[in-house]
Design a protein around this motif. Structure first.
Motif, PDB file in Angstrom:
ATOM      1  N   LEU A  87     -10.697  -3.472  -2.877  1.00 57.70           N
ATOM      2  CA  LEU A  87     -10.201  -4.751  -2.354  1.00 57.70           C
ATOM      3  C   LEU A  87     -10.820  -5.081  -1.002  1.00 57.70           C
ATOM      4  CD1 LEU A  87      -6.418  -4.532  -3.298  1.00 57.70           C
ATOM      5  CD2 LEU A  87      -8.134  -6.055  -4.291  1.00 57.70           C
ATOM      6  N   LEU A  88     -10.903  -4.081  -0.117  1.00 58.11           N
ATOM      7  CA  LEU A  88     -11.500  -4.312   1.198  1.00 58.11           C
ATOM      8  C   LEU A  88     -12.976  -4.682   1.080  1.00 58.11           C
ATOM      9  CD1 LEU A  88      -9.900  -1.510   3.405  1.00 58.11           C
ATOM     10  CD2 LEU A  88      -9.569  -3.975   3.625  1.00 58.11           C
ATOM     11  N   ASP A 145     -14.488  -6.102  -1.492  1.00 61.71           N
ATOM     12  CA  ASP A 145     -14.552  -7.469  -2.037  1.00 61.71           C
ATOM     13  C   ASP A 145     -14.229  -8.495  -0.951  1.00 61.71           C
ATOM     14  OD1 ASP A 145     -15.197  -6.421  -4.507  1.00 61.71           O
ATOM     15  OD2 ASP A 145     -13.196  -6.718  -5.371  1.00 61.71           O
ATOM     16  N   SER A 146     -13.205  -8.211  -0.164  1.00 59.70           N
ATOM     17  CA  SER A 146     -12.800  -9.114   0.906  1.00 59.70           C
ATOM     18  C   SER A 146     -13.913  -9.282   1.932  1.00 59.70           C
ATOM     19  CB  SER A 146     -11.540  -8.563   1.578  1.00 59.70           C
ATOM     20  OG  SER A 146     -11.218  -9.306   2.717  1.00 59.70           O
ATOM     21  N   TRP A 147     -14.565  -8.181   2.298  1.00 59.67           N
ATOM     22  CA  TRP A 147     -15.658  -8.240   3.277  1.00 59.67           C
ATOM     23  C   TRP A 147     -16.819  -9.086   2.748  1.00 59.67           C
ATOM     24  CZ3 TRP A 147     -16.686  -8.118   8.065  1.00 59.67           C
ATOM     25  CH2 TRP A 147     -17.958  -7.843   8.546  1.00 59.67           C
ATOM     26  N   LYS A 170     -15.784 -12.760   2.748  1.00 61.72           N
ATOM     27  CA  LYS A 170     -15.695 -13.274   4.114  1.00 61.72           C
ATOM     28  C   LYS A 170     -17.088 -13.591   4.658  1.00 61.72           C
ATOM     29  CE  LYS A 170     -13.240 -12.310   8.381  1.00 61.72           C
ATOM     30  NZ  LYS A 170     -12.266 -11.457   9.022  1.00 61.72           N
ATOM     31  N   LYS A 172     -13.236  -2.880   7.476  1.00 58.70           N
ATOM     32  CA  LYS A 172     -12.707  -4.212   7.760  1.00 58.70           C
ATOM     33  C   LYS A 172     -12.890  -4.488   9.236  1.00 58.70           C
ATOM     34  CE  LYS A 172      -8.727  -7.207   7.211  1.00 58.70           C
ATOM     35  NZ  LYS A 172      -9.582  -8.369   7.208  1.00 58.70           N
TER      36      LYS A 172
END
Length: 88
Positions: free
Chosen positions: A11-12, A14-16, A19, A47
């Motif tokens: 998840l982290l 993918d989020s990075w 972003k 993150k």
């Protein structure tokens, strides 16, 4: 549980990626190099925390890689700040 670490790491990551795709000013070459270095030396994900020209980079690292990871990060003058999540 290792499954939780892998799931959170996914998840982290993918989020990075999202972003960075949404705003080219989110990162720079120094941050990208630090992120790559951390992943190469045991982190599963990271993150960026904080705003503007200050802040921190948090990395998720499996317990069995922790000491090695911290040693490698110290070699490039990164400081380790130990913390625990609040599950409440």
């Amino acid at each position: 549980d290792v499954g939780y670490i892998e799931g959170i790491a996914d998840l982290l990551n993918d989020s990075w990626k999202l972003k960075k795709e949404s705003n080219s000013l989110v990162s720079n070459s120094n941050i990208d190099e630090l992120y790559s270095y951390a992943l190469k030396h045991g982190a599963k994900s990271g993150k960026l925390l904080g705003a503007g020209s200050g802040g921190y980079m948090m990395f998720l690292c499996p317990p069995e890689n922790r000491i090695y990871f911290i040693e490698k990060m110290r070699k490039i003058n990164c400081e380790n700040i130990d913390f625990s999540p609040d599950w409440q």
